[in-house]
Design an enzyme around this catalytic site. Structure first.
Site, PDB file in Angstrom:
ATOM      1  N   ASN A   1       1.795   7.879   6.800  1.00  0.00           N
ATOM      2  CA  ASN A   1       2.267   6.737   7.605  1.00  0.00           C
ATOM      3  C   ASN A   1       3.648   6.345   7.080  1.00  0.00           C
ATOM      4  O   ASN A   1       3.758   5.758   6.012  1.00  0.00           O
ATOM      5  CB  ASN A   1       1.272   5.576   7.457  1.00  0.00           C
ATOM      6  CG  ASN A   1       1.774   4.309   8.119  1.00  0.00           C
ATOM      7  OD1 ASN A   1       2.720   4.341   8.919  1.00  0.00           O
ATOM      8  ND2 ASN A   1       1.134   3.192   7.805  1.00  0.00           N
ATOM      9  N   TRP A   2       4.661   6.683   7.847  1.00  0.00           N
ATOM     10  CA  TRP A   2       6.049   6.474   7.376  1.00  0.00           C
ATOM     11  C   TRP A   2       6.537   5.048   7.604  1.00  0.00           C
ATOM     12  O   TRP A   2       7.647   4.699   7.200  1.00  0.00           O
ATOM     13  CB  TRP A   2       6.985   7.487   8.048  1.00  0.00           C
ATOM     14  CG  TRP A   2       6.702   8.913   7.660  1.00  0.00           C
ATOM     15  CD1 TRP A   2       5.805   9.345   6.713  1.00  0.00           C
ATOM     16  CD2 TRP A   2       7.308  10.097   8.188  1.00  0.00           C
ATOM     17  NE1 TRP A   2       5.811  10.721   6.629  1.00  0.00           N
ATOM     18  CE2 TRP A   2       6.738  11.206   7.532  1.00  0.00           C
ATOM     19  CE3 TRP A   2       8.275  10.345   9.165  1.00  0.00           C
ATOM     20  CZ2 TRP A   2       7.098  12.529   7.803  1.00  0.00           C
ATOM     21  CZ3 TRP A   2       8.644  11.661   9.452  1.00  0.00           C
ATOM     22  CH2 TRP A   2       8.065  12.733   8.770  1.00  0.00           C
ATOM     23  N   LYS A   3       5.749   4.253   8.288  1.00  0.00           N
ATOM     24  CA  LYS A   3       6.092   2.838   8.538  1.00  0.00           C
ATOM     25  C   LYS A   3       7.514   2.717   9.106  1.00  0.00           C
ATOM     26  O   LYS A   3       7.982   3.606   9.818  1.00  0.00           O
ATOM     27  CB  LYS A   3       5.912   2.031   7.254  1.00  0.00           C
ATOM     28  CG  LYS A   3       4.550   2.267   6.612  1.00  0.00           C
ATOM     29  CD  LYS A   3       4.189   1.250   5.568  1.00  0.00           C
ATOM     30  CE  LYS A   3       2.917   1.661   4.882  1.00  0.00           C
ATOM     31  NZ  LYS A   3       2.351   0.635   4.037  1.00  0.00           N
TER      32      LYS A   3
ATOM     33  N   HIS B   1      -3.858  -1.010  11.690  1.00  0.00           N
ATOM     34  CA  HIS B   1      -3.311  -0.934  10.328  1.00  0.00           C
ATOM     35  C   HIS B   1      -3.218  -2.348   9.749  1.00  0.00           C
ATOM     36  O   HIS B   1      -2.939  -3.314  10.466  1.00  0.00           O
ATOM     37  CB  HIS B   1      -1.935  -0.267  10.334  1.00  0.00           C
ATOM     38  CG  HIS B   1      -1.457   0.011   8.941  1.00  0.00           C
ATOM     39  ND1 HIS B   1      -0.828  -0.946   8.178  1.00  0.00           N
ATOM     40  CD2 HIS B   1      -1.574   1.101   8.154  1.00  0.00           C
ATOM     41  CE1 HIS B   1      -0.560  -0.438   6.982  1.00  0.00           C
ATOM     42  NE2 HIS B   1      -1.008   0.807   6.940  1.00  0.00           N
TER      43      HIS B   1
ATOM     44  N   GLU C   1      -1.063  -3.889   8.133  1.00  0.00           N
ATOM     45  CA  GLU C   1       0.176  -4.642   8.357  1.00  0.00           C
ATOM     46  C   GLU C   1       0.210  -5.218   9.780  1.00  0.00           C
ATOM     47  O   GLU C   1       0.798  -6.269  10.017  1.00  0.00           O
ATOM     48  CB  GLU C   1       1.387  -3.751   8.053  1.00  0.00           C
ATOM     49  CG  GLU C   1       1.550  -3.576   6.544  1.00  0.00           C
ATOM     50  CD  GLU C   1       1.992  -2.201   6.104  1.00  0.00           C
ATOM     51  OE1 GLU C   1       2.590  -1.474   6.902  1.00  0.00           O
ATOM     52  OE2 GLU C   1       1.714  -1.868   4.929  1.00  0.00           O
TER      53      GLU C   1
ATOM     54  N   GLU D   1      -8.827   1.174   4.167  1.00  0.00           N
ATOM     55  CA  GLU D   1      -7.665   0.842   3.352  1.00  0.00           C
ATOM     56  C   GLU D   1      -7.805  -0.586   2.831  1.00  0.00           C
ATOM     57  O   GLU D   1      -7.511  -1.553   3.565  1.00  0.00           O
ATOM     58  CB  GLU D   1      -6.393   0.930   4.191  1.00  0.00           C
ATOM     59  CG  GLU D   1      -6.168   2.290   4.813  1.00  0.00           C
ATOM     60  CD  GLU D   1      -4.713   2.467   5.202  1.00  0.00           C
ATOM     61  OE1 GLU D   1      -4.062   3.342   4.627  1.00  0.00           O
ATOM     62  OE2 GLU D   1      -4.226   1.716   6.056  1.00  0.00           O
TER      63      GLU D   1
ATOM     64  N   GLY E   1       0.488  -0.394  -0.759  1.00  0.00           N
ATOM     65  CA  GLY E   1       1.869  -0.623  -1.180  1.00  0.00           C
ATOM     66  C   GLY E   1       1.986  -1.412  -2.477  1.00  0.00           C
ATOM     67  O   GLY E   1       3.073  -1.868  -2.829  1.00  0.00           O
TER      68      GLY E   1
ATOM     69  N   SER F   1      -2.170   3.111  -1.916  1.00  0.00           N
ATOM     70  CA  SER F   1      -1.502   3.645  -3.115  1.00  0.00           C
ATOM     71  C   SER F   1      -2.075   4.992  -3.549  1.00  0.00           C
ATOM     72  O   SER F   1      -2.162   5.287  -4.748  1.00  0.00           O
ATOM     73  CB  SER F   1      -1.563   2.616  -4.257  1.00  0.00           C
ATOM     74  OG  SER F   1      -0.854   1.438  -3.886  1.00  0.00           O
TER      75      SER F   1
ATOM     76  N   GLY G   1       0.890   5.991   2.538  1.00  0.00           N
ATOM     77  CA  GLY G   1       2.108   5.292   2.921  1.00  0.00           C
ATOM     78  C   GLY G   1       3.277   5.747   2.072  1.00  0.00           C
ATOM     79  O   GLY G   1       3.896   6.793   2.311  1.00  0.00           O
ATOM     80  N   GLY G   2       3.574   4.982   1.033  1.00  0.00           N
ATOM     81  CA  GLY G   2       4.759   5.229   0.208  1.00  0.00           C
ATOM     82  C   GLY G   2       4.912   6.677  -0.235  1.00  0.00           C
ATOM     83  O   GLY G   2       6.006   7.259  -0.144  1.00  0.00           O
TER      84      GLY G   2
HETATM   85  C1  PEP Z   1      -0.663   2.694   4.375  1.00  0.00           C
HETATM   86  O1  PEP Z   1       0.324   2.099   4.780  1.00  0.00           O
HETATM   87  O2  PEP Z   1      -1.501   3.082   5.183  1.00  0.00           O
HETATM   88  C2  PEP Z   1      -0.795   2.914   2.936  1.00  0.00           C
HETATM   89  C3  PEP Z   1      -1.934   3.359   2.493  1.00  0.00           C
HETATM   90  O3  PEP Z   1       0.310   2.630   2.165  1.00  0.00           O
HETATM   91  P1  PEP Z   1       0.492   2.985   0.601  1.00  0.00           P
HETATM   92  O4  PEP Z   1       0.040   4.418   0.409  1.00  0.00           O
HETATM   93  O5  PEP Z   1       1.950   2.811   0.344  1.00  0.00           O
HETATM   94  O6  PEP Z   1      -0.367   2.029  -0.172  1.00  0.00           O
END
Ligand code: PEP
Length: 262
Positions: A13-15, A100, A102, A172, A178, A218, A239-240
């Site tokens: 997920n590149w956000k 998601h 966010e 999640e 994040g 994470s 994500g990151g």
């Molecule tokens: C996400 O945005 O779905 C996510 C899991 O982010 P991160 O890996 O950065 O915690």
């Protein structure tokens, strides 16, 4: 050991990150890495980069699903700023994230909105990754399983068994997204097993057994092997760490190594 029908999926997920050229370069690199891997890989760039990424992968002859991070539940009309499922399909995008954290906790999407988008996505024939998870307060209040169950029942109550075949769940924990904090593999396994139990109640044992439940929060190369080794964790939503080709590739490799040894 993961049942054969639950092929692991590693999704990035590149956000709201990257330039168009950066997204294309990263997609090419991920697709090269994913070629021949015995796991599924998908990427979710920002809306405005999806078309360019799809075109580049088509030119290269590589096949990684490219999805959207959100969608409208309306087919068309006066919804300024929204993007419809028809528009996504028109450019060759057939995967979408819904719910998601966010979007739930920053943008303010309710369970009802997530349910409507999930139903619309599946109804349009898209593969849908439905995200669920508890906040830190909810975890500390011992409500993790209840929150996941509420979000699942709200989103999946009206979904047909046929549409369930195109659904992936991503558990999640909000406090792990994040933040650099991850659920321990044992805690994540407990949550995943409880999610599968709800799926069993809703759709029966076979559907519960075949539905993929990803872990997100994470996830990185260093913790992927221990998390992905758990029996009810069928991959990751990243994500990151998905923004770095090497790190994301190492997570794919970890999933592939476990799949081979299973
Ligand atoms: C996400 O945005 O779905 C996510 C899991 O982010 P991160 O890996 O950065 O915690």
């Amino acid at each position: 050991m993961h049942p054969a029908q639950r092929r692991p999926l590693i999704a990035g997920n590149w956000k709201m990150n990257l330039t168009r050229d950066g997204a294309v370069a990263l997609a090419r690199s991920v697709a090269r890495h994913a070629a021949g891997a015995c796991v599924d890989v998908a990427i979710f760039p920002a809306f405005v980069h999806i078309d360019a990424v799809l075109s580049a992968l088509r030119t290269d002859g590589t096949e990684v699903p490219v999805g959207a991070q959100d969608c409208s539940d309306a087919p068309n009309g006066a919804f300024t700023g929204e993007v419809s499922l028809g528009m996504l399909k028109d450019i060759g995008c057939h995967w979408v994230l819904t719910g998601h954290s966010e979007r739930r906790h920053v943008i303010g999407e309710t369970d009802d909105i997530v349910a409507s988008k999930t139903a619309a996505a599946l109804g349009a024939g898209m593969t849908c990754v439905l995200c669920i998870g508890e906040t830190l307060d909810q975890r500390e209040g011992g409500e993790t399983d209840a929150v996941n169950e509420r979000q699942l029942r709200a989103a999946l109550g009206g979904i047909s068994p046929a549409d369930m075949l195109k659904l992936v769940i991503a558990y999640e924990p909000v406090w792990a997204i994040g933040t650099g904090r991850t659920a321990t593999p044992d805690d994540a396994q407990l949550a995943h097993a409880a999610v599968r139990h709800v799926l069993q109640d809703l759709f029966g044992a076979e559907m519960a057994h075949r539905t993929r439940i990803l872990y997100g929060g994470s996830l990185k190369a260093a913790n992927a092997p221990d998390l992905l080794a758990k029996p009810d964790i069928d991959g990751g939503l990243v994500g990151g760490a998905s923004l770095e080709a090497g790190e994301f590739g190492a997570i794919i490799d970890a999933a592939a190594a476990l799949a081979v040894s299973a």
